[in-house]
Design a protein around this motif. Structure first.
Motif, PDB file in Angstrom:
ATOM      1  N   ASN A  77       0.855  -1.191   0.000  1.00  0.00           N
ATOM      2  CA  ASN A  77       0.000   0.000   0.000  1.00  0.00           C
ATOM      3  C   ASN A  77       0.885   1.232   0.000  1.00  0.00           C
ATOM      4  O   ASN A  77       1.868   1.303   0.742  1.00  0.00           O
ATOM      5  N   CYS A  78       0.530   2.200  -0.838  1.00  0.00           N
ATOM      6  CA  CYS A  78       1.353   3.401  -1.016  1.00  0.00           C
ATOM      7  C   CYS A  78       0.599   4.640  -0.559  1.00  0.00           C
ATOM      8  O   CYS A  78      -0.641   4.665  -0.513  1.00  0.00           O
ATOM      9  N   ALA A  79       1.356   5.681  -0.254  1.00  0.00           N
ATOM     10  CA  ALA A  79       0.750   6.978  -0.008  1.00  0.00           C
ATOM     11  C   ALA A  79       0.083   7.448  -1.293  1.00  0.00           C
ATOM     12  O   ALA A  79       0.548   7.125  -2.403  1.00  0.00           O
ATOM     13  N   PRO A  80      -1.030   8.184  -1.195  1.00  0.00           N
ATOM     14  CA  PRO A  80      -1.732   8.628  -2.405  1.00  0.00           C
ATOM     15  C   PRO A  80      -0.805   9.326  -3.397  1.00  0.00           C
ATOM     16  O   PRO A  80      -0.006  10.185  -3.030  1.00  0.00           O
ATOM     17  N   GLY A  81      -0.917   8.920  -4.651  1.00  0.00           N
ATOM     18  CA  GLY A  81      -0.153   9.554  -5.717  1.00  0.00           C
ATOM     19  C   GLY A  81       1.274   9.084  -5.868  1.00  0.00           C
ATOM     20  O   GLY A  81       2.002   9.592  -6.725  1.00  0.00           O
ATOM     21  N   THR A  82       1.704   8.093  -5.058  1.00  0.00           N
ATOM     22  CA  THR A  82       3.108   7.658  -5.126  1.00  0.00           C
ATOM     23  C   THR A  82       3.286   6.285  -5.764  1.00  0.00           C
ATOM     24  O   THR A  82       4.405   5.785  -5.832  1.00  0.00           O
ATOM     25  N   GLN A  83       2.202   5.682  -6.253  1.00  0.00           N
ATOM     26  CA  GLN A  83       2.295   4.296  -6.725  1.00  0.00           C
ATOM     27  C   GLN A  83       3.364   4.110  -7.798  1.00  0.00           C
ATOM     28  O   GLN A  83       4.167   3.170  -7.742  1.00  0.00           O
ATOM     29  N   MET A  84       3.374   4.984  -8.795  1.00  0.00           N
ATOM     30  CA  MET A  84       4.317   4.793  -9.890  1.00  0.00           C
ATOM     31  C   MET A  84       5.754   5.027  -9.445  1.00  0.00           C
ATOM     32  O   MET A  84       6.669   4.326  -9.879  1.00  0.00           O
ATOM     33  N   ALA A  85       5.954   6.007  -8.555  1.00  0.00           N
ATOM     34  CA  ALA A  85       7.306   6.259  -8.060  1.00  0.00           C
ATOM     35  C   ALA A  85       7.808   5.071  -7.250  1.00  0.00           C
ATOM     36  O   ALA A  85       8.981   4.676  -7.353  1.00  0.00           O
ATOM     37  N   VAL A  86       6.932   4.482  -6.443  1.00  0.00           N
ATOM     38  CA  VAL A  86       7.322   3.305  -5.665  1.00  0.00           C
ATOM     39  C   VAL A  86       7.619   2.137  -6.600  1.00  0.00           C
ATOM     40  O   VAL A  86       8.635   1.438  -6.440  1.00  0.00           O
ATOM     41  N   ALA A  87       6.768   1.915  -7.586  1.00  0.00           N
ATOM     42  CA  ALA A  87       6.974   0.810  -8.520  1.00  0.00           C
ATOM     43  C   ALA A  87       8.274   0.976  -9.298  1.00  0.00           C
ATOM     44  O   ALA A  87       9.016   0.007  -9.493  1.00  0.00           O
ATOM     45  N   GLU A  88       8.554   2.203  -9.729  1.00  0.00           N
ATOM     46  CA  GLU A  88       9.801   2.437 -10.475  1.00  0.00           C
ATOM     47  C   GLU A  88      11.014   2.142  -9.609  1.00  0.00           C
ATOM     48  O   GLU A  88      12.015   1.588 -10.080  1.00  0.00           O
ATOM     49  N   GLN A  89      10.938   2.505  -8.330  1.00  0.00           N
ATOM     50  CA  GLN A  89      12.041   2.211  -7.418  1.00  0.00           C
ATOM     51  C   GLN A  89      12.191   0.701  -7.224  1.00  0.00           C
ATOM     52  O   GLN A  89      13.301   0.165  -7.195  1.00  0.00           O
ATOM     53  N   LEU A  90      11.084   0.014  -7.115  1.00  0.00           N
ATOM     54  CA  LEU A  90      11.115  -1.430  -6.901  1.00  0.00           C
ATOM     55  C   LEU A  90      11.793  -2.169  -8.047  1.00  0.00           C
ATOM     56  O   LEU A  90      12.585  -3.087  -7.827  1.00  0.00           O
ATOM     57  N   ILE A  91      11.477  -1.789  -9.272  1.00  0.00           N
ATOM     58  CA  ILE A  91      11.993  -2.568 -10.406  1.00  0.00           C
ATOM     59  C   ILE A  91      13.498  -2.380 -10.592  1.00  0.00           C
ATOM     60  O   ILE A  91      14.126  -3.128 -11.333  1.00  0.00           O
ATOM     61  N   ARG A  92      14.087  -1.401  -9.903  1.00  0.00           N
ATOM     62  CA  ARG A  92      15.535  -1.247  -9.957  1.00  0.00           C
ATOM     63  C   ARG A  92      16.260  -2.328  -9.166  1.00  0.00           C
ATOM     64  O   ARG A  92      17.453  -2.554  -9.365  1.00  0.00           O
ATOM     65  N   ASP A  93      15.539  -2.962  -8.249  1.00  0.00           N
ATOM     66  CA  ASP A  93      16.144  -4.016  -7.434  1.00  0.00           C
ATOM     67  C   ASP A  93      16.299  -5.272  -8.292  1.00  0.00           C
ATOM     68  O   ASP A  93      15.314  -5.803  -8.802  1.00  0.00           O
ATOM     69  N   PRO A  94      17.503  -5.793  -8.460  1.00  0.00           N
ATOM     70  CA  PRO A  94      17.696  -6.957  -9.335  1.00  0.00           C
ATOM     71  C   PRO A  94      17.019  -8.217  -8.828  1.00  0.00           C
ATOM     72  O   PRO A  94      16.819  -9.167  -9.593  1.00  0.00           O
ATOM     73  N   ASP A  95      16.636  -8.246  -7.553  1.00  0.00           N
ATOM     74  CA  ASP A  95      15.989  -9.428  -7.003  1.00  0.00           C
ATOM     75  C   ASP A  95      14.463  -9.360  -7.080  1.00  0.00           C
ATOM     76  O   ASP A  95      13.773 -10.292  -6.651  1.00  0.00           O
ATOM     77  N   VAL A  96      13.917  -8.267  -7.614  1.00  0.00           N
ATOM     78  CA  VAL A  96      12.480  -8.193  -7.861  1.00  0.00           C
ATOM     79  C   VAL A  96      12.212  -8.888  -9.194  1.00  0.00           C
ATOM     80  O   VAL A  96      12.681  -8.452 -10.243  1.00  0.00           O
ATOM     81  N   ARG A  97      11.449  -9.977  -9.114  1.00  0.00           N
ATOM     82  CA  ARG A  97      11.224 -10.788 -10.308  1.00  0.00           C
ATOM     83  C   ARG A  97      10.097 -10.225 -11.160  1.00  0.00           C
ATOM     84  O   ARG A  97      10.178 -10.209 -12.381  1.00  0.00           O
ATOM     85  N   PHE A  98       9.003  -9.803 -10.509  1.00  0.00           N
ATOM     86  CA  PHE A  98       7.949  -9.121 -11.244  1.00  0.00           C
ATOM     87  C   PHE A  98       7.363  -8.026 -10.377  1.00  0.00           C
ATOM     88  O   PHE A  98       7.465  -8.042  -9.154  1.00  0.00           O
ATOM     89  N   CYS A  99       6.731  -7.055 -11.034  1.00  0.00           N
ATOM     90  CA  CYS A  99       6.138  -5.916 -10.337  1.00  0.00           C
ATOM     91  C   CYS A  99       4.990  -5.381 -11.176  1.00  0.00           C
ATOM     92  O   CYS A  99       5.162  -5.137 -12.376  1.00  0.00           O
ATOM     93  N   THR A 100       3.829  -5.206 -10.560  1.00  0.00           N
ATOM     94  CA  THR A 100       2.666  -4.711 -11.279  1.00  0.00           C
ATOM     95  C   THR A 100       1.836  -3.794 -10.385  1.00  0.00           C
ATOM     96  O   THR A 100       1.743  -4.012  -9.175  1.00  0.00           O
TER      97      THR A 100
END
Length: 337
Positions: A77-100
Protein backbone atom coordinates in the motif's frame (compact mmCIF):
# COMPACT_ATOMS: atom_id res chain seq x y z
CA UNK A 1 5.43 1.65 -27.93
CA UNK A 2 2.32 3.73 -28.47
CA UNK A 3 -1.33 2.69 -28.47
CA UNK A 4 -1.33 3.31 -32.22
CA UNK A 5 1.32 0.60 -32.63
CA UNK A 6 -1.10 -1.86 -31.05
CA UNK A 7 -3.98 -0.57 -33.15
CA UNK A 8 -2.01 -1.33 -36.31
CA UNK A 9 -1.38 -4.99 -35.48
CA UNK A 10 -2.64 -7.36 -38.15
CA UNK A 11 -3.61 -11.00 -37.78
CA UNK A 12 -0.18 -11.89 -39.19
CA UNK A 13 1.50 -9.76 -36.51
CA UNK A 14 -0.43 -11.62 -33.82
CA UNK A 15 0.47 -14.98 -35.32
CA UNK A 16 4.14 -13.98 -35.31
CA UNK A 17 3.93 -12.90 -31.66
CA UNK A 18 2.26 -16.16 -30.64
CA UNK A 19 4.94 -18.13 -32.48
CA UNK A 20 7.66 -16.12 -30.72
CA UNK A 21 6.03 -16.91 -27.39
CA UNK A 22 6.34 -20.59 -28.17
CA UNK A 23 10.04 -20.22 -29.06
CA UNK A 24 11.62 -16.79 -28.96
CA UNK A 25 14.79 -18.01 -30.66
CA UNK A 26 13.11 -19.85 -33.51
CA UNK A 27 14.45 -18.86 -36.91
CA UNK A 28 12.35 -16.55 -39.05
CA UNK A 29 12.06 -19.42 -41.52
CA UNK A 30 10.60 -21.71 -38.83
CA UNK A 31 8.20 -18.99 -37.73
CA UNK A 32 7.19 -18.35 -41.35
CA UNK A 33 6.38 -22.03 -41.76
CA UNK A 34 4.32 -22.00 -38.55
CA UNK A 35 2.25 -18.98 -39.59
CA UNK A 36 2.08 -19.87 -43.32
CA UNK A 37 3.60 -16.63 -44.60
CA UNK A 38 6.65 -15.69 -46.71
CA UNK A 39 9.96 -15.70 -44.82
CA UNK A 40 10.85 -12.19 -46.02
CA UNK A 41 7.55 -10.79 -44.76
CA UNK A 42 7.77 -12.56 -41.41
CA UNK A 43 11.39 -11.53 -40.88
CA UNK A 44 10.72 -7.88 -41.69
CA UNK A 45 7.56 -7.64 -39.64
CA UNK A 46 8.94 -9.65 -36.71
CA UNK A 47 11.99 -7.43 -36.41
CA UNK A 48 9.78 -4.35 -36.62
CA UNK A 49 7.54 -5.61 -33.80
CA UNK A 50 10.61 -6.03 -31.60
CA UNK A 51 12.03 -2.62 -32.58
CA UNK A 52 8.70 -0.93 -31.78
CA UNK A 53 8.63 -2.50 -28.32
CA UNK A 54 5.53 -4.58 -28.99
CA UNK A 55 7.58 -7.60 -27.96
CA UNK A 56 10.89 -8.13 -26.21
CA UNK A 57 12.73 -11.44 -26.16
CA UNK A 58 15.19 -12.31 -23.42
CA UNK A 59 16.96 -15.35 -22.03
CA UNK A 60 17.19 -15.58 -18.24
CA UNK A 61 18.82 -18.18 -15.99
CA UNK A 62 16.58 -20.47 -13.95
CA UNK A 63 15.97 -19.36 -10.37
CA UNK A 64 18.19 -22.08 -8.95
CA UNK A 65 21.15 -20.96 -11.04
CA UNK A 66 22.47 -18.91 -8.10
CA UNK A 67 21.79 -21.51 -5.43
CA UNK A 68 19.25 -21.66 -2.60
CA UNK A 69 16.56 -19.00 -2.60
CA UNK A 70 13.11 -18.21 -1.32
CA UNK A 71 10.33 -16.39 -3.17
CA UNK A 72 8.11 -13.90 -1.37
CA UNK A 73 4.90 -12.49 -2.78
CA UNK A 74 4.65 -8.89 -1.60
CA UNK A 75 1.53 -6.70 -1.47
CA UNK A 76 2.13 -2.99 -0.98
CA UNK A 77 0.00 0.00 0.00
CA UNK A 78 1.35 3.40 -1.02
CA UNK A 79 0.75 6.98 -0.01
CA UNK A 80 -1.73 8.63 -2.41
CA UNK A 81 -0.15 9.55 -5.72
CA UNK A 82 3.11 7.66 -5.13
CA UNK A 83 2.30 4.30 -6.73
CA UNK A 84 4.32 4.79 -9.89
CA UNK A 85 7.31 6.26 -8.06
CA UNK A 86 7.32 3.30 -5.66
CA UNK A 87 6.97 0.81 -8.52
CA UNK A 88 9.80 2.44 -10.48
CA UNK A 89 12.04 2.21 -7.42
CA UNK A 90 11.11 -1.43 -6.90
CA UNK A 91 11.99 -2.57 -10.41
CA UNK A 92 15.53 -1.25 -9.96
CA UNK A 93 16.14 -4.02 -7.43
CA UNK A 94 17.70 -6.96 -9.33
CA UNK A 95 15.99 -9.43 -7.00
CA UNK A 96 12.48 -8.19 -7.86
CA UNK A 97 11.22 -10.79 -10.31
CA UNK A 98 7.95 -9.12 -11.24
CA UNK A 99 6.14 -5.92 -10.34
CA UNK A 100 2.67 -4.71 -11.28
CA UNK A 101 0.30 -1.90 -10.30
CA UNK A 102 -3.11 -3.28 -9.37
CA UNK A 103 -6.64 -2.41 -8.33
CA UNK A 104 -8.30 -3.40 -5.08
CA UNK A 105 -7.06 -3.42 -1.50
CA UNK A 106 -3.39 -3.03 -2.52
CA UNK A 107 -1.59 -0.69 -4.90
CA UNK A 108 1.35 -2.84 -6.01
CA UNK A 109 2.08 -6.55 -6.13
CA UNK A 110 5.58 -7.90 -6.61
CA UNK A 111 7.67 -11.00 -6.15
CA UNK A 112 11.03 -10.66 -4.46
CA UNK A 113 13.59 -13.46 -4.56
CA UNK A 114 15.64 -13.74 -1.37
CA UNK A 115 18.98 -15.30 -2.15
CA UNK A 116 20.21 -17.80 0.39
CA UNK A 117 16.74 -18.97 1.42
CA UNK A 118 13.96 -17.93 3.76
CA UNK A 119 16.32 -17.44 6.72
CA UNK A 120 17.67 -14.39 4.85
CA UNK A 121 14.25 -12.72 5.08
CA UNK A 122 15.73 -9.43 6.46
CA UNK A 123 16.92 -8.78 2.89
CA UNK A 124 13.28 -8.16 1.99
CA UNK A 125 12.86 -5.54 4.69
CA UNK A 126 16.09 -3.85 3.61
CA UNK A 127 14.74 -3.66 0.05
CA UNK A 128 11.34 -2.20 0.96
CA UNK A 129 11.75 0.03 4.00
CA UNK A 130 13.86 2.79 2.37
CA UNK A 131 11.37 3.37 -0.46
CA UNK A 132 9.55 6.67 0.01
CA UNK A 133 5.80 6.28 -0.40
CA UNK A 134 5.52 2.75 0.99
CA UNK A 135 3.00 2.94 3.84
CA UNK A 136 2.38 -0.76 4.53
CA UNK A 137 3.44 -4.03 3.05
CA UNK A 138 2.57 -7.66 3.55
CA UNK A 139 4.77 -10.54 2.45
CA UNK A 140 3.91 -14.18 2.00
CA UNK A 141 6.26 -17.09 1.39
CA UNK A 142 5.75 -18.91 -1.89
CA UNK A 143 5.93 -22.53 -0.74
CA UNK A 144 5.52 -24.30 -4.07
CA UNK A 145 5.19 -23.21 -7.69
CA UNK A 146 2.80 -25.38 -9.68
CA UNK A 147 2.93 -23.57 -12.99
CA UNK A 148 4.82 -20.85 -14.83
CA UNK A 149 3.66 -20.19 -18.39
CA UNK A 150 5.64 -18.01 -20.75
CA UNK A 151 3.47 -18.82 -23.77
CA UNK A 152 0.08 -17.81 -22.37
CA UNK A 153 -0.89 -16.62 -25.85
CA UNK A 154 -1.14 -20.22 -27.00
CA UNK A 155 -4.81 -20.14 -26.04
CA UNK A 156 -5.12 -18.08 -29.23
CA UNK A 157 -2.85 -20.35 -31.26
CA UNK A 158 -5.47 -22.48 -32.93
CA UNK A 159 -7.66 -19.44 -33.61
CA UNK A 160 -4.81 -17.52 -35.27
CA UNK A 161 -2.60 -20.26 -36.69
CA UNK A 162 -4.74 -23.38 -36.81
CA UNK A 163 -4.56 -26.75 -35.04
CA UNK A 164 -1.10 -28.12 -34.39
CA UNK A 165 0.20 -31.55 -33.50
CA UNK A 166 1.22 -30.07 -30.13
CA UNK A 167 -2.26 -28.79 -29.32
CA UNK A 168 -2.88 -31.35 -26.59
CA UNK A 169 0.58 -31.28 -25.07
CA UNK A 170 1.18 -29.19 -21.95
CA UNK A 171 3.59 -26.33 -22.56
CA UNK A 172 4.26 -25.26 -19.01
CA UNK A 173 4.44 -26.80 -15.62
CA UNK A 174 6.47 -27.01 -12.48
CA UNK A 175 9.96 -25.58 -13.00
CA UNK A 176 12.74 -28.16 -12.92
CA UNK A 177 15.70 -27.83 -10.57
CA UNK A 178 18.89 -26.25 -11.85
CA UNK A 179 22.12 -25.80 -9.92
CA UNK A 180 25.03 -23.31 -9.81
CA UNK A 181 27.43 -26.08 -10.79
CA UNK A 182 25.70 -26.29 -14.17
CA UNK A 183 27.34 -22.96 -15.10
CA UNK A 184 30.82 -21.58 -15.53
CA UNK A 185 31.74 -17.95 -16.16
CA UNK A 186 31.53 -18.31 -19.93
CA UNK A 187 27.98 -19.64 -19.62
CA UNK A 188 27.00 -16.67 -17.45
CA UNK A 189 28.61 -14.23 -19.90
CA UNK A 190 26.60 -15.76 -22.75
CA UNK A 191 23.34 -15.46 -20.80
CA UNK A 192 24.15 -11.88 -19.79
CA UNK A 193 24.20 -10.95 -23.48
CA UNK A 194 21.03 -12.91 -24.20
CA UNK A 195 19.25 -11.10 -21.36
CA UNK A 196 19.74 -7.91 -23.36
CA UNK A 197 18.64 -9.49 -26.65
CA UNK A 198 17.30 -13.02 -26.61
CA UNK A 199 17.64 -13.30 -30.39
CA UNK A 200 21.27 -12.27 -30.56
CA UNK A 201 23.17 -14.59 -32.92
CA UNK A 202 25.66 -17.08 -31.58
CA UNK A 203 28.28 -15.67 -33.95
CA UNK A 204 27.98 -12.12 -32.56
CA UNK A 205 28.09 -13.43 -29.00
CA UNK A 206 31.17 -15.46 -29.86
CA UNK A 207 32.89 -12.45 -31.44
CA UNK A 208 32.25 -10.27 -28.39
CA UNK A 209 33.35 -12.91 -25.87
CA UNK A 210 36.34 -14.20 -27.78
CA UNK A 211 34.88 -17.69 -28.21
CA UNK A 212 34.06 -19.72 -31.30
CA UNK A 213 30.51 -19.91 -32.56
CA UNK A 214 30.16 -23.66 -32.12
CA UNK A 215 31.22 -23.43 -28.48
CA UNK A 216 28.63 -20.74 -27.74
CA UNK A 217 25.92 -22.75 -29.48
CA UNK A 218 26.87 -25.96 -27.66
CA UNK A 219 26.92 -24.25 -24.26
CA UNK A 220 23.54 -22.61 -24.79
CA UNK A 221 21.87 -25.77 -26.03
CA UNK A 222 23.24 -27.70 -23.04
CA UNK A 223 21.78 -25.16 -20.61
CA UNK A 224 18.48 -25.14 -22.44
CA UNK A 225 18.24 -28.93 -22.50
CA UNK A 226 18.92 -28.97 -18.75
CA UNK A 227 16.12 -26.42 -18.17
CA UNK A 228 18.67 -23.97 -16.78
CA UNK A 229 17.55 -21.12 -19.02
CA UNK A 230 14.17 -19.71 -19.99
CA UNK A 231 13.48 -17.93 -23.27
CA UNK A 232 10.85 -15.31 -22.44
CA UNK A 233 8.86 -13.28 -24.96
CA UNK A 234 7.52 -10.23 -23.15
CA UNK A 235 4.42 -8.89 -24.85
CA UNK A 236 1.67 -6.61 -23.69
CA UNK A 237 -1.53 -8.61 -23.32
CA UNK A 238 -3.47 -6.00 -25.31
CA UNK A 239 -1.34 -6.87 -28.33
CA UNK A 240 -3.13 -10.22 -28.48
CA UNK A 241 -6.53 -8.85 -27.57
CA UNK A 242 -6.37 -10.02 -23.96
CA UNK A 243 -8.31 -7.49 -21.91
CA UNK A 244 -8.12 -8.78 -18.33
CA UNK A 245 -5.08 -9.79 -16.28
CA UNK A 246 -5.96 -10.68 -12.72
CA UNK A 247 -4.36 -12.05 -9.57
CA UNK A 248 -6.71 -14.33 -7.63
CA UNK A 249 -5.79 -15.35 -4.10
CA UNK A 250 -7.87 -18.49 -3.75
CA UNK A 251 -8.59 -19.82 -0.27
CA UNK A 252 -8.77 -23.61 -0.25
CA UNK A 253 -9.55 -26.18 2.42
CA UNK A 254 -6.18 -27.55 3.62
CA UNK A 255 -6.77 -31.11 2.42
CA UNK A 256 -7.65 -29.95 -1.11
CA UNK A 257 -4.83 -27.53 -1.90
CA UNK A 258 -2.89 -29.87 -4.17
CA UNK A 259 -5.98 -31.24 -5.93
CA UNK A 260 -7.35 -27.77 -6.66
CA UNK A 261 -3.94 -26.61 -7.87
CA UNK A 262 -3.64 -29.56 -10.25
CA UNK A 263 -7.05 -28.74 -11.69
CA UNK A 264 -6.34 -25.02 -12.09
CA UNK A 265 -3.00 -25.71 -13.75
CA UNK A 266 -4.85 -27.37 -16.65
CA UNK A 267 -6.36 -24.07 -17.79
CA UNK A 268 -4.21 -22.49 -20.55
CA UNK A 269 -5.11 -18.97 -19.40
CA UNK A 270 -3.68 -19.61 -15.91
CA UNK A 271 -0.27 -18.03 -16.33
CA UNK A 272 1.13 -18.54 -12.83
CA UNK A 273 0.03 -20.76 -9.96
CA UNK A 274 1.65 -21.18 -6.55
CA UNK A 275 0.85 -22.25 -3.01
CA UNK A 276 1.28 -19.54 -0.36
CA UNK A 277 2.16 -20.18 3.27
CA UNK A 278 -0.52 -17.96 4.78
CA UNK A 279 -4.22 -18.77 4.99
CA UNK A 280 -4.02 -22.05 3.01
CA UNK A 281 -4.20 -20.10 -0.25
CA UNK A 282 -3.24 -20.46 -3.89
CA UNK A 283 -1.97 -17.48 -5.88
CA UNK A 284 -3.44 -17.75 -9.37
CA UNK A 285 -2.66 -15.30 -12.17
CA UNK A 286 -5.28 -15.45 -14.92
CA UNK A 287 -5.26 -13.75 -18.31
CA UNK A 288 -8.51 -13.67 -20.29
CA UNK A 289 -9.78 -11.91 -23.38
CA UNK A 290 -12.36 -9.90 -21.44
CA UNK A 291 -13.93 -9.27 -18.06
CA UNK A 292 -16.88 -11.35 -19.25
CA UNK A 293 -14.56 -14.32 -19.75
CA UNK A 294 -13.09 -13.73 -16.30
CA UNK A 295 -16.62 -13.72 -14.85
CA UNK A 296 -17.44 -17.00 -16.57
CA UNK A 297 -14.24 -18.58 -15.24
CA UNK A 298 -14.87 -17.66 -11.61
CA UNK A 299 -18.59 -18.48 -11.68
CA UNK A 300 -18.66 -21.53 -13.94
CA UNK A 301 -15.32 -23.12 -13.02
CA UNK A 302 -13.54 -21.77 -9.95
CA UNK A 303 -16.66 -21.55 -7.79
CA UNK A 304 -17.48 -25.21 -8.43
CA UNK A 305 -14.08 -26.73 -7.61
CA UNK A 306 -14.36 -28.91 -4.53
CA UNK A 307 -12.38 -27.34 -1.70
CA UNK A 308 -12.47 -23.72 -2.91
CA UNK A 309 -13.76 -21.58 -0.05
CA UNK A 310 -13.53 -18.17 -1.70
CA UNK A 311 -11.06 -15.73 -3.17
CA UNK A 312 -9.90 -12.12 -3.32
CA UNK A 313 -8.87 -10.49 -6.58
CA UNK A 314 -6.70 -7.67 -7.89
CA UNK A 315 -6.77 -6.68 -11.56
CA UNK A 316 -3.38 -5.82 -13.03
CA UNK A 317 -3.28 -2.31 -14.48
CA UNK A 318 0.34 -2.03 -15.59
CA UNK A 319 3.15 -4.58 -15.56
CA UNK A 320 6.56 -2.97 -15.13
CA UNK A 321 8.74 -6.04 -14.75
CA UNK A 322 8.45 -9.77 -15.46
CA UNK A 323 11.05 -12.51 -15.34
CA UNK A 324 13.55 -10.03 -13.80
CA UNK A 325 13.26 -7.90 -16.96
CA UNK A 326 11.67 -4.46 -17.32
CA UNK A 327 8.82 -4.48 -19.82
CA UNK A 328 9.48 -2.35 -22.91
CA UNK A 329 6.17 -0.51 -22.89
CA UNK A 330 5.33 0.71 -19.39
CA UNK A 331 7.19 4.05 -19.55
CA UNK A 332 5.46 5.03 -22.77
CA UNK A 333 2.09 4.15 -21.26
CA UNK A 334 2.57 6.51 -18.31
CA UNK A 335 4.32 9.24 -20.28
CA UNK A 336 7.82 8.53 -18.95
CA UNK A 337 9.46 7.52 -22.24
Amino acid sequence: MTDSALDRLTDLDKRIIVALQRDGRASWRAIAEAVSAPVSTVSRRGQQLIAEGVARIVAVPALDADGPHAQFFVRINCAPGTQMAVAEQLIRDPDVRFCTVVTGSYDIMAELVVRGGATHYPQLAVALQPIAGVERWRSDLVMHVYKVSFDWGRQLYEELVGPSEEAGRPHAGEPETCSPDHFDQADRDILAMLKEDGRETFQRIADRLGLNESSVRRRFERLRASRCVDIVTLVQSAALGMGAETFLTVKVSPDRIDAVAQELARYPFVRYLAALLDDNALLCEVITTSVDDLFRFVTDSLAHLEGVEGWTANMELLFLKRGFVETPWWRAQVGMA
